[in-house]
Design a protein around this motif. Structure first.
Motif, PDB file in Angstrom:
ATOM      1  N   ARG A 130       0.943  -1.300   0.181  1.00 38.54           N
ATOM      2  CA  ARG A 130      -0.264   0.116   0.428  1.00 38.54           C
ATOM      3  C   ARG A 130       0.994   1.534  -0.387  1.00 38.54           C
ATOM      4  NH1 ARG A 130      -2.289   3.671   3.019  1.00 38.54           N
ATOM      5  NH2 ARG A 130      -0.758   2.539   5.213  1.00 38.54           N
ATOM      6  N   ILE A 131       1.793   1.494   0.989  1.00 44.69           N
ATOM      7  CA  ILE A 131       2.592   2.312   1.238  1.00 44.69           C
ATOM      8  C   ILE A 131       3.291   2.768  -0.344  1.00 44.69           C
ATOM      9  CG2 ILE A 131       4.462   3.753   2.195  1.00 44.69           C
ATOM     10  CD1 ILE A 131       3.163   2.497   5.497  1.00 44.69           C
ATOM     11  N   TYR A 162      -4.078   5.233   3.765  1.00 50.03           N
ATOM     12  CA  TYR A 162      -5.054   4.372   3.984  1.00 50.03           C
ATOM     13  C   TYR A 162      -6.627   4.490   3.640  1.00 50.03           C
ATOM     14  CZ  TYR A 162      -6.794   2.107   7.928  1.00 50.03           C
ATOM     15  OH  TYR A 162      -7.544   0.507   8.729  1.00 50.03           O
ATOM     16  N   GLU A 163      -7.104   5.326   3.807  1.00 55.34           N
ATOM     17  CA  GLU A 163      -8.717   5.512   3.671  1.00 55.34           C
ATOM     18  C   GLU A 163      -9.325   5.070   2.735  1.00 55.34           C
ATOM     19  OE1 GLU A 163      -6.364   7.835   4.355  1.00 55.34           O
ATOM     20  OE2 GLU A 163      -7.075   8.377   6.408  1.00 55.34           O
ATOM     21  N   GLN A 216     -12.448   6.966   9.494  1.00 52.59           N
ATOM     22  CA  GLN A 216     -12.530   7.248  10.531  1.00 52.59           C
ATOM     23  C   GLN A 216     -11.082   5.931  11.471  1.00 52.59           C
ATOM     24  OE1 GLN A 216     -14.594   4.257  11.269  1.00 52.59           O
ATOM     25  NE2 GLN A 216     -15.556   4.557  12.783  1.00 52.59           N
ATOM     26  N   PHE A 256      -7.571   5.712  17.977  1.00 50.86           N
ATOM     27  CA  PHE A 256      -6.820   6.076  18.962  1.00 50.86           C
ATOM     28  C   PHE A 256      -7.090   5.806  20.104  1.00 50.86           C
ATOM     29  CE2 PHE A 256      -6.848   9.797  15.471  1.00 50.86           C
ATOM     30  CZ  PHE A 256      -5.785   9.450  14.361  1.00 50.86           C
ATOM     31  N   SER A 257      -5.641   5.969  21.124  1.00 52.74           N
ATOM     32  CA  SER A 257      -5.959   5.384  22.574  1.00 52.74           C
ATOM     33  C   SER A 257      -6.571   6.262  23.194  1.00 52.74           C
ATOM     34  CB  SER A 257      -4.885   5.027  23.141  1.00 52.74           C
ATOM     35  OG  SER A 257      -4.350   4.129  22.168  1.00 52.74           O
ATOM     36  N   GLY A 315      -4.096  11.783  22.628  1.00 48.24           N
ATOM     37  CA  GLY A 315      -3.140  12.010  21.938  1.00 48.24           C
ATOM     38  C   GLY A 315      -2.670  12.237  20.465  1.00 48.24           C
ATOM     39  N   ASP A 349      -2.155  12.729   6.303  1.00 50.21           N
ATOM     40  CA  ASP A 349      -3.053  13.115   6.552  1.00 50.21           C
ATOM     41  C   ASP A 349      -4.231  13.933   7.541  1.00 50.21           C
ATOM     42  OD1 ASP A 349      -4.447  11.540   5.950  1.00 50.21           O
ATOM     43  OD2 ASP A 349      -5.354  11.426   3.388  1.00 50.21           O
ATOM     44  N   PHE A 350      -5.050  12.915   7.297  1.00 51.74           N
ATOM     45  CA  PHE A 350      -5.827  13.196   8.679  1.00 51.74           C
ATOM     46  C   PHE A 350      -5.094  13.660   9.795  1.00 51.74           C
ATOM     47  CE2 PHE A 350      -8.370  11.562  12.693  1.00 51.74           C
ATOM     48  CZ  PHE A 350      -9.190  11.989  12.016  1.00 51.74           C
ATOM     49  N   THR A 365       0.521   6.722  24.065  1.00 50.31           N
ATOM     50  CA  THR A 365      -0.563   7.080  25.132  1.00 50.31           C
ATOM     51  C   THR A 365      -1.831   5.954  26.094  1.00 50.31           C
ATOM     52  OG1 THR A 365      -1.564   6.716  22.702  1.00 50.31           O
ATOM     53  CG2 THR A 365      -1.156   9.154  23.273  1.00 50.31           C
ATOM     54  N   PHE A 423       0.284   0.148  16.323  1.00 55.07           N
ATOM     55  CA  PHE A 423      -0.935   1.517  15.796  1.00 55.07           C
ATOM     56  C   PHE A 423      -1.193   1.680  14.558  1.00 55.07           C
ATOM     57  CE2 PHE A 423      -0.448   4.925  19.113  1.00 55.07           C
ATOM     58  CZ  PHE A 423      -1.229   3.390  20.253  1.00 55.07           C
ATOM     59  N   ASP A 424       0.717   0.977  13.699  1.00 54.57           N
ATOM     60  CA  ASP A 424      -0.107   0.870  11.904  1.00 54.57           C
ATOM     61  C   ASP A 424      -0.178  -0.553  11.757  1.00 54.57           C
ATOM     62  OD1 ASP A 424       2.573  -0.346  13.167  1.00 54.57           O
ATOM     63  OD2 ASP A 424       3.435  -0.018  11.578  1.00 54.57           O
TER      64      ASP A 424
HETATM   65  C1  LIG Z   1      -5.547   0.591  18.148  1.00 55.64           C
HETATM   66  C2  LIG Z   1      -4.643   1.987  17.687  1.00 55.64           C
HETATM   67  C3  LIG Z   1      -4.245   2.721  18.684  1.00 55.64           C
HETATM   68  C4  LIG Z   1      -4.069   4.153  18.229  1.00 55.64           C
HETATM   69  N1  LIG Z   1      -3.652   5.053  19.210  1.00 55.64           N
HETATM   70  C5  LIG Z   1      -2.966   6.283  18.456  1.00 55.64           C
HETATM   71  C6  LIG Z   1      -3.340   7.628  20.193  1.00 55.64           C
HETATM   72  O1  LIG Z   1      -3.332   7.404  20.424  1.00 55.64           O
HETATM   73  N2  LIG Z   1      -2.146   8.616  19.057  1.00 55.64           N
HETATM   74  C7  LIG Z   1      -1.327   8.708  17.962  1.00 55.64           C
HETATM   75  O2  LIG Z   1      -1.589   9.608  17.614  1.00 55.64           O
HETATM   76  N3  LIG Z   1      -2.202   7.766  16.893  1.00 55.64           N
HETATM   77  C8  LIG Z   1      -3.042   6.582  17.202  1.00 55.64           C
HETATM   78  N4  LIG Z   1      -3.192   5.615  16.722  1.00 55.64           N
HETATM   79  C9  LIG Z   1      -2.228   5.600  15.123  1.00 55.64           C
HETATM   80  C10 LIG Z   1      -3.229   6.469  14.282  1.00 55.64           C
HETATM   81  O3  LIG Z   1      -4.890   5.674  14.275  1.00 55.64           O
HETATM   82  C11 LIG Z   1      -2.233   6.770  12.922  1.00 55.64           C
HETATM   83  O4  LIG Z   1      -1.490   7.670  12.726  1.00 55.64           O
HETATM   84  C12 LIG Z   1      -3.969   7.373  12.371  1.00 55.64           C
HETATM   85  O5  LIG Z   1      -4.828   6.933  11.709  1.00 55.64           O
HETATM   86  C13 LIG Z   1      -3.107   8.280  10.693  1.00 55.64           C
HETATM   87  O6  LIG Z   1      -3.633   8.538  10.229  1.00 55.64           O
HETATM   88  P1  LIG Z   1      -3.553   9.928   8.913  1.00 55.64           P
HETATM   89  O7  LIG Z   1      -4.279  10.107   7.888  1.00 55.64           O
HETATM   90  O8  LIG Z   1      -3.394  10.745   9.400  1.00 55.64           O
HETATM   91  O9  LIG Z   1      -1.844   8.878   8.085  1.00 55.64           O
HETATM   92  P2  LIG Z   1      -1.676   8.470   7.133  1.00 55.64           P
HETATM   93  O10 LIG Z   1      -0.794   8.967   5.729  1.00 55.64           O
HETATM   94  O11 LIG Z   1      -2.907   7.880   6.017  1.00 55.64           O
HETATM   95  O12 LIG Z   1      -1.511   7.140   7.374  1.00 55.64           O
HETATM   96  C14 LIG Z   1       0.338   7.426   7.777  1.00 55.64           C
HETATM   97  C15 LIG Z   1       0.108   5.991   9.411  1.00 55.64           C
HETATM   98  O13 LIG Z   1      -0.950   5.889   9.683  1.00 55.64           O
HETATM   99  C16 LIG Z   1      -1.609   4.479   9.851  1.00 55.64           C
HETATM  100  N5  LIG Z   1      -3.497   4.784  10.083  1.00 55.64           N
HETATM  101  C17 LIG Z   1      -3.652   5.311   8.940  1.00 55.64           C
HETATM  102  N6  LIG Z   1      -5.106   5.012   8.871  1.00 55.64           N
HETATM  103  C18 LIG Z   1      -5.534   4.339  10.081  1.00 55.64           C
HETATM  104  C19 LIG Z   1      -6.220   3.735  10.395  1.00 55.64           C
HETATM  105  N7  LIG Z   1      -7.590   5.153  10.187  1.00 55.64           N
HETATM  106  N8  LIG Z   1      -6.169   2.341  11.471  1.00 55.64           N
HETATM  107  C20 LIG Z   1      -4.793   3.000  11.181  1.00 55.64           C
HETATM  108  N9  LIG Z   1      -3.713   2.121  10.807  1.00 55.64           N
HETATM  109  C21 LIG Z   1      -4.069   3.699  10.243  1.00 55.64           C
HETATM  110  C22 LIG Z   1      -1.171   4.098   8.650  1.00 55.64           C
HETATM  111  O14 LIG Z   1      -0.626   2.679   8.843  1.00 55.64           O
HETATM  112  C23 LIG Z   1      -0.471   4.730   7.958  1.00 55.64           C
HETATM  113  O15 LIG Z   1       0.974   4.159   7.445  1.00 55.64           O
HETATM  114  C24 LIG Z   1      -4.037   3.902  16.616  1.00 55.64           C
HETATM  115  C25 LIG Z   1      -3.914   3.021  16.043  1.00 55.64           C
HETATM  116  C26 LIG Z   1      -4.368   1.710  16.324  1.00 55.64           C
HETATM  117  C27 LIG Z   1      -4.330   0.766  15.468  1.00 55.64           C
END
Ligand SMILES: Cc1cc2nc3c(=O)[nH]c(=O)nc-3n(C[C@H](O)[C@H](O)[C@H](O)COP(=O)(O)OP(=O)(O)OC[C@H]3O[C@@H](n4cnc5c(N)ncnc54)[C@H](O)[C@@H]3O)c2cc1C
Length: 439
Positions: free
Chosen positions: A137-138, A144-145, A255, A258-259, A273, A279-280, A321, A436-437
């Motif tokens: 994917r990357i 991700y969306e 969607q 986040f913890s 945190g 992007d999100f 977190t 988290f990823d």
């Molecule tokens: C159980 C869990 C708890 C988390 N808790 C925290 C937290 O407390 N604080 C925090 O900053 N981040 C947390 N994250 C990570 C956070 O969900 C991703 O950093 C965020 O979704 C990235 O989205 P983006 O569009 O900004 O980045 P993108 O550019 O879309 O992605 C950056 C990376 O984040 C991951 N990611 C992107 N979207 C998602 C998604 N919807 N679900 C899971 N992973 C994704 C991918 O591996 C990707 O490579 C957690 C993830 C999980 C699975």
């Protein structure tokens, strides 16, 4: 330990039972005779592959009751590993049939039946993409969306073609009971997909949240505070997480999980945190008080066992977190069990929650070890990476059998720390990890 092994044994047997259920059901119907071993093997691979495919939908359908058994991390690892197995079974199914009788090649021959050839080819390509896209994917630049939408769409194609193919071929699925069961299997899979993508957002739309505060707490990390808007809030266990949507509708493409960082005793106000990684998360710092948000949850099993004699947290970056939430909750409960936190960051300014941790360390039986990879010249603490030697040095007096060990941070760090802790005698069932990823 016995409980952990029993649980693993129970779920392994349950998985095997579900995967082989179509074989048992097939044998209940009319069993064609004299078809030969390879032909039967090929059919069996298809039937089992279909059942395993249905389980794939169960393993990502965000059932709350699943979390206490597996945890998100294990669920995702399971989903990935079994996804590869599904692909192997489904690809082996026609290969074995073709070896047993080359006439079966006509299933992919557009001259024999154009729609059938097209659908089977599309489903096979879709299945291959389902397995390989998460890996690439990357590098392919797929967000991700869009990956998530594509994943759901491809899964739908595969399951629908699987149902139609089984009914159309008819071997073992010719009787009405077997046909009903076959369609029910496919129907359950489709319903589970709809539940996660449509039903869940529909439910949370009645429970909106409002942004109360947003502030920077470290380099690229924002603290976001949410208040419930017209409802009593959300009960969770410290260490869990929720899916966050920002904006006026919970049906948004964005969607993200986040913890919670608040104590699970802090009332209805919730704190997160959030680190800017894409992007999100880049939009979080620009949120304004009063903006609407939606939360779906809680989920996860990164939670403290009340029976553990103590707890060790080895966390990196924003992976701190869930540990902060657990520690805050223990402080609020007056929990005096010994706890140790090893917190890795690149630079001093990356350390989020530094003040919070200082306060917690003075309020409870907690010691904190900060590890910086690129420390400033006057840094007195640990430096470099979290190595097995560093763990051994700082955790020498922590019981490996009776304490619980939590790991959360960047994937390479987690892999190295998990390996080191296991080598240093921490049993697998004492180790709790959260990645988290997701993809
Ligand atoms: C159980 C869990 C708890 C988390 N808790 C925290 C937290 O407390 N604080 C925090 O900053 N981040 C947390 N994250 C990570 C956070 O969900 C991703 O950093 C965020 O979704 C990235 O989205 P983006 O569009 O900004 O980045 P993108 O550019 O879309 O992605 C950056 C990376 O984040 C991951 N990611 C992107 N979207 C998602 C998604 N919807 N679900 C899971 N992973 C994704 C991918 O591996 C990707 O490579 C957690 C993830 C999980 C699975």
């Amino acid at each position: 330990m016995v409980q952990g092994l029993l649980r693993i044994g129970f779920w392994s047997v349950a998985y095997l039972a579900v995967a082989t259920l179509p074989l048992a059901i097939a044998l209940l119907g009319q069993v064609p005779s004299g078809r030969g071993f390879l032909l039967e093997l090929g059919s069996g691979l298809g039937l089992v592959g279909f059942a395993m495919l249905v389980v794939q939908f169960v393993s990502t359908s965000r059932f709350r009751w699943v979390a206490p058994y597996f945890g998100t991390d294990a669920q995702i690892q399971f989903h990935r590993a079994t996804g590869i197995m599904v692909l192997a079974f489904v690809v082996a199914h026609p290969l074995v049939l073709w070896i047993s009788n080359p006439q079966y090649l006509e299933y992919l021959d557009p001259r024999a039946n154009l729609p059938r050839a097209l659908f089977l080819t599309a489903a096979t390509v879709a299945l291959v993409l389902l397995v390989v896209l998460p890996l690439w994917r990357i590098s392919l630049g797929l967000s991700y969306e869009w990956w998530r939408i594509t994943h759901g769409g491809l899964a739908l194609v595969v399951i629908l073609v699987g149902v139609a193919h089984g009914l159309q071929v008819g071997h073992y699925i010719s009787g009405i009971t077997n046909q009903i069961l076959w369609v029910t299997g496919g129907g359950v899979a489709v319903l589970l997909l709809l539940k996660t993508r449509l039903w869940k957002p529909w439910q949370v739309r009645k429970r909106p949240w409002r942004v109360a505060d947003v502030r920077s707490i470290a380099q690229d990390v924002s603290q976001v505070v949410l208040d419930p808007d017209g409802h009593e809030g959300l009960a969770f266990r410290a260490g869990q997480y929720a899916w966050l949507t920002i904006g006026n509708t919970p049906f948004a493409l964005q969607q993200h999980p986040f913890s919670f960082v608040s104590s699970d005793r802090a009332g209805s106000r919730l704190e997160f945190g959030i680190k800017e990684t894409g992007d999100f998360t880049a939009t979080i710092k620009d949120l304004r008080p009063g903006e609407r948000a939606y939360l779906e949850g809680p989920y996860g099993r990164f939670t403290l066992d009340p029976a553990a004699a103590g707890a060790v947290f080895v966390v990196g970056g924003i992976g701190a977190t869930p540990a902060i939430s657990i520690l805050r909750s223990c402080r609020d409960r007056g929990d005096q069990r010994p706890m140790r936190l090893i917190y890795a960051n690149n630079h001093l300014e990356d350390i989020a929650f530094r003040d919070v941790l200082e306060q917690l360390a003075s309020d409870m039986n907690l010691s904190v070890v900060h590890v910086l990879e690129s420390p400033p010249p006057d840094w007195q603490g640990a430096t470099g990476r979290v190595t097995p030697e560093l763990l051994a040095r700082h955790l020498a007096d922590c019981s490996k059998q009776d304490w619980q060990y939590f790991v959360c941070g960047p994937a390479p760090m987690m892999d190295a720390v998990e390996r080191a802790l296991l080598e240093q005698g921490v049993p697998l069932w004492r180790l709790v990890s959260e990645r988290f990823d997701l993809v």
